[in-house]
Design a protein around this motif. Sequence first.
Motif, PDB file in Angstrom:
ATOM      1  N   LEU A 189       0.825  -1.207   0.000  1.00 47.36           N
ATOM      2  CA  LEU A 189       0.000   0.000   0.000  1.00 47.36           C
ATOM      3  C   LEU A 189       0.860   1.259   0.000  1.00 47.36           C
ATOM      4  CD1 LEU A 189      -2.742  -1.187   2.515  1.00 47.36           C
ATOM      5  CD2 LEU A 189      -2.996  -0.882   0.044  1.00 47.36           C
ATOM      6  N   PHE A 190       2.001   1.214   0.684  1.00 45.56           N
ATOM      7  CA  PHE A 190       2.913   2.360   0.703  1.00 45.56           C
ATOM      8  C   PHE A 190       3.426   2.677  -0.708  1.00 45.56           C
ATOM      9  CE2 PHE A 190       7.396   3.745   0.795  1.00 45.56           C
ATOM     10  CZ  PHE A 190       7.237   4.995   1.368  1.00 45.56           C
ATOM     11  N   PHE A 191       3.811   1.649  -1.445  1.00 47.90           N
ATOM     12  CA  PHE A 191       4.317   1.883  -2.801  1.00 47.90           C
ATOM     13  C   PHE A 191       3.201   2.313  -3.751  1.00 47.90           C
ATOM     14  CE2 PHE A 191       8.101  -0.522  -1.421  1.00 47.90           C
ATOM     15  CZ  PHE A 191       9.077   0.349  -1.898  1.00 47.90           C
ATOM     16  N   PHE A 192       1.994   1.820  -3.541  1.00 48.34           N
ATOM     17  CA  PHE A 192       0.868   2.317  -4.334  1.00 48.34           C
ATOM     18  C   PHE A 192       0.624   3.797  -4.038  1.00 48.34           C
ATOM     19  CE2 PHE A 192      -0.476  -2.177  -4.939  1.00 48.34           C
ATOM     20  CZ  PHE A 192      -0.613  -2.143  -6.312  1.00 48.34           C
ATOM     21  N   LEU A 193       0.791   4.169  -2.780  1.00 46.87           N
ATOM     22  CA  LEU A 193       0.632   5.575  -2.399  1.00 46.87           C
ATOM     23  C   LEU A 193       1.660   6.444  -3.114  1.00 46.87           C
ATOM     24  CD1 LEU A 193      -0.551   7.837  -0.643  1.00 46.87           C
ATOM     25  CD2 LEU A 193       1.006   7.118   1.188  1.00 46.87           C
ATOM     26  N   LEU A 194       2.920   5.995  -3.140  1.00 49.05           N
ATOM     27  CA  LEU A 194       3.949   6.740  -3.860  1.00 49.05           C
ATOM     28  C   LEU A 194       3.616   6.824  -5.345  1.00 49.05           C
ATOM     29  CD1 LEU A 194       7.332   5.469  -2.327  1.00 49.05           C
ATOM     30  CD2 LEU A 194       6.157   7.633  -1.907  1.00 49.05           C
ATOM     31  N   GLY A 195       3.191   5.697  -5.913  1.00 52.87           N
ATOM     32  CA  GLY A 195       2.820   5.690  -7.325  1.00 52.87           C
ATOM     33  C   GLY A 195       1.695   6.660  -7.621  1.00 52.87           C
ATOM     34  N   ASP A 196       0.702   6.702  -6.747  1.00 50.85           N
ATOM     35  CA  ASP A 196      -0.424   7.626  -6.927  1.00 50.85           C
ATOM     36  C   ASP A 196       0.051   9.077  -6.961  1.00 50.85           C
ATOM     37  OD1 ASP A 196      -2.437   5.780  -7.106  1.00 50.85           O
ATOM     38  OD2 ASP A 196      -2.929   5.815  -4.972  1.00 50.85           O
ATOM     39  N   ILE A 197       0.953   9.418  -6.051  1.00 49.67           N
ATOM     40  CA  ILE A 197       1.433  10.806  -5.967  1.00 49.67           C
ATOM     41  C   ILE A 197       2.211  11.179  -7.220  1.00 49.67           C
ATOM     42  CG2 ILE A 197       2.971  12.369  -4.720  1.00 49.67           C
ATOM     43  CD1 ILE A 197       2.211  10.802  -2.149  1.00 49.67           C
ATOM     44  N   PHE A 198       3.106  10.308  -7.657  1.00 49.95           N
ATOM     45  CA  PHE A 198       3.900  10.591  -8.859  1.00 49.95           C
ATOM     46  C   PHE A 198       3.028  10.687 -10.104  1.00 49.95           C
ATOM     47  CE2 PHE A 198       7.554   8.516  -6.470  1.00 49.95           C
ATOM     48  CZ  PHE A 198       8.203   9.729  -6.241  1.00 49.95           C
ATOM     49  N   LEU A 199       2.003   9.827 -10.192  1.00 55.10           N
ATOM     50  CA  LEU A 199       1.184   9.780 -11.410  1.00 55.10           C
ATOM     51  C   LEU A 199       0.184  10.927 -11.512  1.00 55.10           C
ATOM     52  CD1 LEU A 199       0.605   5.941 -11.830  1.00 55.10           C
ATOM     53  CD2 LEU A 199       2.010   7.450 -13.251  1.00 55.10           C
ATOM     54  N   ILE A 200       0.107  11.745 -10.478  1.00 54.31           N
ATOM     55  CA  ILE A 200      -0.710  12.952 -10.615  1.00 54.31           C
ATOM     56  C   ILE A 200      -0.178  13.786 -11.779  1.00 54.31           C
ATOM     57  CG2 ILE A 200      -1.327  15.150  -9.516  1.00 54.31           C
ATOM     58  CD1 ILE A 200      -1.385  13.671  -6.836  1.00 54.31           C
ATOM     59  N   PHE A 201       1.134  13.704 -11.982  1.00 49.66           N
ATOM     60  CA  PHE A 201       1.769  14.429 -13.091  1.00 49.66           C
ATOM     61  C   PHE A 201       2.326  13.426 -14.107  1.00 49.66           C
ATOM     62  CE2 PHE A 201       2.150  17.214  -9.370  1.00 49.66           C
ATOM     63  CZ  PHE A 201       1.429  18.306  -9.845  1.00 49.66           C
ATOM     64  N   LYS A 202       1.460  12.585 -14.623  1.00 49.43           N
ATOM     65  CA  LYS A 202       1.903  11.532 -15.534  1.00 49.43           C
ATOM     66  C   LYS A 202       2.432  12.073 -16.857  1.00 49.43           C
ATOM     67  CE  LYS A 202      -2.682  10.686 -17.534  1.00 49.43           C
ATOM     68  NZ  LYS A 202      -3.724   9.664 -17.801  1.00 49.43           N
ATOM     69  N   ASP A 203       2.152  13.339 -17.172  1.00 47.23           N
ATOM     70  CA  ASP A 203       2.677  13.927 -18.414  1.00 47.23           C
ATOM     71  C   ASP A 203       4.161  14.269 -18.310  1.00 47.23           C
ATOM     72  OD1 ASP A 203       0.212  13.750 -19.647  1.00 47.23           O
ATOM     73  OD2 ASP A 203      -0.432  15.716 -18.941  1.00 47.23           O
ATOM     74  N   VAL A 204       4.704  14.265 -17.096  1.00 43.14           N
ATOM     75  CA  VAL A 204       6.137  14.484 -16.893  1.00 43.14           C
ATOM     76  C   VAL A 204       6.815  13.119 -16.932  1.00 43.14           C
ATOM     77  CG1 VAL A 204       7.913  15.384 -15.355  1.00 43.14           C
ATOM     78  CG2 VAL A 204       5.669  16.514 -15.500  1.00 43.14           C
ATOM     79  N   SER A 205       7.715  12.932 -17.878  1.00 41.42           N
ATOM     80  CA  SER A 205       8.298  11.615 -18.136  1.00 41.42           C
ATOM     81  C   SER A 205       8.901  10.965 -16.890  1.00 41.42           C
ATOM     82  CB  SER A 205       9.368  11.733 -19.228  1.00 41.42           C
ATOM     83  OG  SER A 205       9.954  10.482 -19.487  1.00 41.42           O
ATOM     84  N   LEU A 206       9.700  11.707 -16.147  1.00 47.51           N
ATOM     85  CA  LEU A 206      10.353  11.151 -14.965  1.00 47.51           C
ATOM     86  C   LEU A 206       9.340  10.719 -13.916  1.00 47.51           C
ATOM     87  CD1 LEU A 206      12.836  10.505 -13.249  1.00 47.51           C
ATOM     88  CD2 LEU A 206      12.862  12.908 -12.514  1.00 47.51           C
ATOM     89  N   LEU A 207       8.352  11.572 -13.671  1.00 50.98           N
ATOM     90  CA  LEU A 207       7.344  11.256 -12.656  1.00 50.98           C
ATOM     91  C   LEU A 207       6.470  10.094 -13.087  1.00 50.98           C
ATOM     92  CD1 LEU A 207       6.299  14.839 -11.474  1.00 50.98           C
ATOM     93  CD2 LEU A 207       7.983  13.267 -10.480  1.00 50.98           C
ATOM     94  N   PHE A 208       6.189   9.997 -14.380  1.00 49.98           N
ATOM     95  CA  PHE A 208       5.431   8.854 -14.891  1.00 49.98           C
ATOM     96  C   PHE A 208       6.204   7.560 -14.657  1.00 49.98           C
ATOM     97  CE2 PHE A 208       4.435   5.931 -18.434  1.00 49.98           C
ATOM     98  CZ  PHE A 208       3.086   5.714 -18.170  1.00 49.98           C
ATOM     99  N   SER A 209       7.512   7.595 -14.922  1.00 52.28           N
ATOM    100  CA  SER A 209       8.349   6.413 -14.720  1.00 52.28           C
ATOM    101  C   SER A 209       8.402   6.026 -13.245  1.00 52.28           C
ATOM    102  CB  SER A 209       9.762   6.674 -15.248  1.00 52.28           C
ATOM    103  OG  SER A 209       9.752   6.933 -16.634  1.00 52.28           O
ATOM    104  N   LEU A 210       8.538   7.020 -12.372  1.00 53.81           N
ATOM    105  CA  LEU A 210       8.558   6.748 -10.929  1.00 53.81           C
ATOM    106  C   LEU A 210       7.212   6.201 -10.454  1.00 53.81           C
ATOM    107  CD1 LEU A 210      10.544   9.853  -9.613  1.00 53.81           C
ATOM    108  CD2 LEU A 210      11.340   7.480  -9.721  1.00 53.81           C
ATOM    109  N   GLY A 211       6.131   6.713 -11.041  1.00 55.36           N
ATOM    110  CA  GLY A 211       4.801   6.203 -10.706  1.00 55.36           C
ATOM    111  C   GLY A 211       4.653   4.741 -11.092  1.00 55.36           C
ATOM    112  N   MET A 212       5.112   4.395 -12.295  1.00 56.62           N
ATOM    113  CA  MET A 212       5.077   2.993 -12.732  1.00 56.62           C
ATOM    114  C   MET A 212       5.904   2.120 -11.802  1.00 56.62           C
ATOM    115  SD  MET A 212       5.305   2.990 -16.889  1.00 56.62           S
ATOM    116  CE  MET A 212       5.425   1.208 -16.864  1.00 56.62           C
ATOM    117  N   LEU A 213       7.072   2.620 -11.406  1.00 56.85           N
ATOM    118  CA  LEU A 213       7.945   1.859 -10.511  1.00 56.85           C
ATOM    119  C   LEU A 213       7.268   1.618  -9.163  1.00 56.85           C
ATOM    120  CD1 LEU A 213      10.794   0.616 -10.377  1.00 56.85           C
ATOM    121  CD2 LEU A 213      11.589   2.775  -9.390  1.00 56.85           C
TER     122      LEU A 213
END
Length: 239
Positions: A68-92
């Motif tokens: 759940l912690f990693f899903f939480l991190l993914g959720d936060i990063f994917l708020i800005f999924k149009d930013v390549s780095l943040l999208f990649s971190l969200g997927m991770l």
Amino acid sequence: MFILKNKFYFSILYFSILIIDIIVKFGLDAIPFRFITKPLIVVSLVLFYWMNSNEKSKRNFVFMVLALFFFLLGDIFLIFKDVSLLFSLGMLGFIFGKLFFTFRFSNQNDFKLVRLLPVVIFCFVYIFVVLNIIYDNLGDYFIPVLVYLFVAMLTLQFAYLRKSGVDTKSYLSVGIGILFSVVADSVAVLAQFYENNFFYDKVTVILFYGISQYLIVMGIIEEKAKIDNSFYEDVSIGI
């Protein structure tokens, strides 16, 4: 705290948060509003799980919290999924979340490989079809998306294998939750790499994702191990 101990009232709270997040997604700026509403989805589940968990294994408890912690991190990063780095971190983040779900779903019960075969076939066909649809648009994301889909299907397989070790209610809740997760993943990937607003992704992804997480957590909280009757049957035969 009473709300976090009562399944009915927590469910009302949880789905209210989910609906509010969908409304915010359409009507308000990501900063600061979605930084509040989106993380609350998983945070509420973490708190509910923490308050109601009856895990006999500390290892399983840690696996669920980490997932759940990693899903939480993914959720936060994917708020800005149009930013390549943040999208990649969200997927991770989501990959690690699914891996820890897989660890939590695993059990020591034996299973027949032939029973898993239909699921394995489905997983390979699923990955092949999705990659075939989006291949031309993947570019440098081919390997990350392949890994993401593989881990998603691995989680599905381990959820399926729970049948031999847990009660039916928990098995179905987690299983249906994982299927909802597959739908959310499919729509998200196709919307990102194939066609914008695929299957109304702005609503369906967060809706299916939210329902999937809810069902998985509820299924794990209510999990009861199956009693292995084979020992008693062997004893009775010997008598």
